[in-house]
Enzyme design. Sequence first.
Site, PDB file in Angstrom:
ATOM      1  N   LYS A  55       0.833  -1.204   0.000  1.00 58.60           N
ATOM      2  CA  LYS A  55       0.000   0.000   0.000  1.00 58.60           C
ATOM      3  C   LYS A  55       0.872   1.259   0.000  1.00 58.60           C
ATOM      4  O   LYS A  55       0.638   2.205  -0.746  1.00 58.60           O
ATOM      5  CB  LYS A  55      -0.904  -0.028   1.254  1.00 58.60           C
ATOM      6  N   CYS A  87     -18.566   0.766   9.577  1.00 62.95           N
ATOM      7  CA  CYS A  87     -18.806   1.330  10.909  1.00 62.95           C
ATOM      8  C   CYS A  87     -20.095   0.867  11.580  1.00 62.95           C
ATOM      9  O   CYS A  87     -20.042   0.290  12.662  1.00 62.95           O
ATOM     10  CB  CYS A  87     -18.804   2.853  10.828  1.00 62.95           C
TER      11      CYS A  87
END
Length: 434
Positions: A35, A263
């Site tokens: 990444k 979330c």
Amino acid sequence: MNVVMIGAGYVGLVSGSCFAEFGANVTCLDINAAKIEALKAGNIPIYEPGLDSLVERNSRAGRLKFTTEFAGTIENADLVFIAVGTPTENEGGHADLKYVYSAARDIAQYLDGYTIIVDKSTVPVGTAREVKRIIADANPQADFDVASNPEFLREGSAIDDFMRPDRVVIGVESQRARAMLLELYRPLNADQAPILVTDLESAEITKYAANAFLATKISFINEIADLCEKAGGDVQAVAKGLGLDSRIGSKFLHPGPGFGGSCFPKDTRALVKLAQDSGASCRIVQAVVEVNHEQKLRMVEKIVRALGGSAQDKNIAVLGLTFKPETDDMREASSLTILPELLRRGANIRAHDPQSMAIAARLLPQAIEYSDELYATAANADVVVLMTEWNEYRGLQLEKLKRFMRGNAFVDLRNVYDQSIMEEQGFSYSSIGR
Ligand code: UDX
Ligand code: UDX
């Protein structure tokens, strides 16, 4: 001000880039070397509107850097944010804090001069204090404070949510930490964003309470939609009538196939566990979690009803796989529950999504086909299911779509279309709560 952001994911990368845009010197640190290499080369690993140009601009200006190394990075920091993932633990429903605590241990070794360690990840009450204990144990000489600064960023509009927040919540224990965090967020003064300074625990609970309340609104309206289907009424009209009461507010009253994402599902589960562990009652949020699961299964029944009562050997075209539009995030998307159940009942599925097909293919059963072309997804379909309200599905060329199909059922899980128009076009149309 020198800021280090540990975790260059959906939250850390957006927050780090936005602090750089405000003029801070930001280093994003992630243990995922691939990444970091991609980011150094200017490639953004996620789809978030506006993020590529923000990263590019601030990297070019020298205010945004990327690294995998704690050594040589933490020493220079004034503030170190922890924005690593806090997934649900395999057992139970607790938030798994191992990444937060391992970041704290790694940070501790390299602290040099007064530094504030700020939890940005969503974490149960007491985590900031535990981070403080871990750091003090690992490095008794360290001069530091801990703080809690929860994020309220919606994927798809995260940059705007950061730049124009409804509020910023900062939990601190010292005047010094308070002053430094207020200085970091000073650029928001121009927009007069309220900045609320609290103790550590209140900041931690505010994040869970906010997400649980929003999730409650969604499960509530999904149950009212079910009531409308059974007793009569149009949930869209009901939601409007409810939302015009300023005490209630019109947002987050859209019925749908259940909430998903990184979330709401995990935070509602974690809040229930946190309440249980603390000896508090949390029946409302417990019900929200259950209603959300049932909502996904109700969508399966709705689709099967549209197919005449059986999915066996029926062809289903699915438009949209992500938990919401404008993201490639598949975490806890309702499609991950609904599609396998339809396959189990004998359906053939072909799906389209503007951003997530490669990611979805790794998570969904292999039997699902994917179509790069939107209309071809509906080739020979008995039913088209609109799962996620991407803009390109809001203005479908209905005649063209129908020409591809062999049936005429259209199940709109986001209430995008108008019943009478769909019927005029020859569709057998069903939606949610109307
Ligand atoms: C965040 C928060 O951490 C979570 O608590 C909040 O509720 C939602 O958003 P998010 O940014 O969406 O998570 O997660 P993800 O995109 O998975 O990013 C986490 C990053 O942290 C990854 O890039 C991962 O490689 C990195 N990481 C993880 C570390 O750098 N160190 C670790 O020890 C673990
Ligand atoms: C959420 C919070 O809104 C944000 O403040 C932060 O804490 C991270 O979590 P996010 O998950 O990115 O943001 O998206 P959000 O727009 O809140 O949608 C979550 C889910 O609820 C999606 O699956 C969406 O489709 C669903 N939803 C939302 C509804 O079904 N109806 C609504 O009215 C609103």
